[in-house]
Write a protein that holds these residues in place. Structure first.
Motif, mmCIF file in Angstrom:
data_model
loop_
_atom_site.group_PDB
_atom_site.id
_atom_site.type_symbol
_atom_site.label_atom_id
_atom_site.label_comp_id
_atom_site.label_asym_id
_atom_site.label_seq_id
_atom_site.Cartn_x
_atom_site.Cartn_y
_atom_site.Cartn_z
ATOM 1 N N ASP A 302 0.836 -1.216 0.000
ATOM 2 C CA ASP A 302 0.000 0.000 0.000
ATOM 3 C C ASP A 302 0.859 1.249 0.000
ATOM 4 O O ASP A 302 0.642 2.176 -0.775
ATOM 5 C CB ASP A 302 -0.884 0.033 1.267
ATOM 6 C CG ASP A 302 -2.159 -0.755 1.074
ATOM 7 O OD1 ASP A 302 -2.414 -1.166 -0.077
ATOM 8 O OD2 ASP A 302 -2.889 -0.946 2.061
ATOM 9 N N ASP A 303 1.839 1.265 0.894
ATOM 10 C CA ASP A 303 2.706 2.444 0.993
ATOM 11 C C ASP A 303 3.502 2.656 -0.291
ATOM 12 O O ASP A 303 3.707 3.777 -0.737
ATOM 13 C CB ASP A 303 3.657 2.301 2.194
ATOM 14 C CG ASP A 303 2.950 2.641 3.504
ATOM 15 O OD1 ASP A 303 1.913 3.343 3.445
ATOM 16 O OD2 ASP A 303 3.420 2.202 4.578
ATOM 17 N N GLN A 306 1.282 4.042 -2.904
ATOM 18 C CA GLN A 306 1.017 5.453 -2.643
ATOM 19 C C GLN A 306 2.223 6.310 -3.036
ATOM 20 O O GLN A 306 2.075 7.376 -3.628
ATOM 21 C CB GLN A 306 0.677 5.652 -1.171
ATOM 22 C CG GLN A 306 -0.188 6.889 -0.970
ATOM 23 C CD GLN A 306 -0.369 7.228 0.502
ATOM 24 O OE1 GLN A 306 -0.239 6.351 1.363
ATOM 25 N NE2 GLN A 306 -0.658 8.481 0.777
#
Ligand SMILES: [Zn+2]
Length: 346
Positions: A302-303, A306
């Motif tokens: 996820d990071d 992003q």
């Protein structure tokens, strides 16, 4: 030319043609170098060649030699390819002699006017790339899309549909060409490379490093990108297995975005291996995955996603990558997932 990774998209179109359901406007999408133009030329052949893309008739041969990127001095190309009703519209050279970024409204007007005449046989208009139309141009095209004419097919090519207004999207039937990692595509990649000069590569790995875009894989190999990618991937795996290796991270300099994508690919692969509960081909990755938790891998993915999406902003990519790498370097023995900083600041 029909490429193996175009097969699915081709089949979808063939069905429409067979059932006589070809729409008035088609939108052909896919990432850079996936072959949207070749795909379009193959479709035009199918529709216009009297012997369904025989590859030998005058029209087929002319289409093969067609290069709408030539004659850039003309804002709209008409009557090419021995076929009077084939029209191309694309950006042109500006007064300074370089390619303009936009397709302008006067170009679209000229394009639509050329299509406007009643046609006894099929006429085809191609805009590439439709995501380069400025607002006025898009509005002007919309008017034509709203009043479809008999015997007229408008084909829009686009990399990025986010840049097209909803009003245009909703009037088009979309055909998307997906990246491909299948055997036949890897075979094609292998067939394009001269064995004498490059014997030290695996076509499937090469394809993976190019995110499933075969032409990009070939170009990367020519430009040594593939070898850079391999060295990034190796170092990323080393860092996950022995965190002190992070001191070598300077080789990532100026390639932060590509390194993040490389890491994204590794984590995705890692998650797959963990789900299948089956070792993958990459021994180092297997070791990392064995010790890392699902939860932490998903969070880091996820990071990383992003971080990649932030690359469009003014964020400091080096800092961002450093922060992600700190987490990655501890992924095999992380107790609690830390908050990755630098996301909130922008
Ligand atoms: Zn033909």
């Amino acid at each position: 030319m029909t490429f193996p990774w175009h097969k699915k998209a081709s089949e979808k179109l063939d069905k429409m043609i067979e059932q006589n359901h070809l729409p008035h406007a088609l939108l052909i999408t896919g990432v850079d170098k996936i072959g949207k133009f070749d795909f379009t030329q193959a479709l035009i052949k199918k529709l216009l060649c009297p012997n369904s893309s025989c590859d030998h008739c005058e029209l087929c041969k002319a289409l093969d030699n067609d290069d709408p990127k030539s004659e850039l001095g003309h804002s709209v190309l008409i009557r090419r390819s021995h076929y009077p009703n084939l029209i191309y519209c694309r950006t042109e050279l500006n007064d300074a002699g370089s390619m303009s970024k936009d397709i302008r409204v006067d170009q679209i007007r000229a394009f639509c006017e050329s299509l406007g005449k009643t046609a006894e046989t099929l006429q085809i208009g191609v805009v590439f790339y439709a995501d380069q139309m400025n607002n006025n141009a898009a509005n002007s095209l919309l008017k034509t899309l709203e009043e479809p004419r008999q015997n007229t097919l408008i084909i829009l090519l686009a990399h990025n549909t986010d840049r097209l207004p909803m009003t245009i999207l909703s009037r088009c039937q979309t055909i998307h060409i997906n990246p491909s990692y299948d055997e036949s595509t890897a075979k094609w990649v292998a067939s394009q490379i001269n064995d004498d000069t490059r014997s030290d590569f695996d076509p499937m790995q090469l394809l993976e490093s190019a995110y499933g875009v075969p032409q990009r894989a070939i170009d990367d190999l020519k430009g040594d990108y593939y070898f850079k990618y391999q060295s990034w991937q190796n170092l990323l795996l080393e860092i996950a297995l022995s965190p002190t290796k992070i001191t070598d991270a300077e080789i990532f300099s100026d390639n932060e975005l590509d390194v993040l994508k490389c890491l994204q690919h590794l984590i995705n692969e890692g998650i797959k291996i963990k789900i299948l509960n089956h070792d993958g081909a990459n021994l180092e990755l297997n070791k990392v995955v064995e010790k890392a938790s699902f939860n932490h891998l998903y969070k880091l993915l996820d990071d990383t996603n992003q971080a990649i999406s932030l690359s469009q902003t003014t964020v400091n990519m080096k800092l961002l990558l450093d922060n992600i790498l700190v987490v990655w370097s501890h992924i095999t023995n992380l107790k609690k997932y830390p908050a990755v900083t630098n996301f909130q600041e922008h």
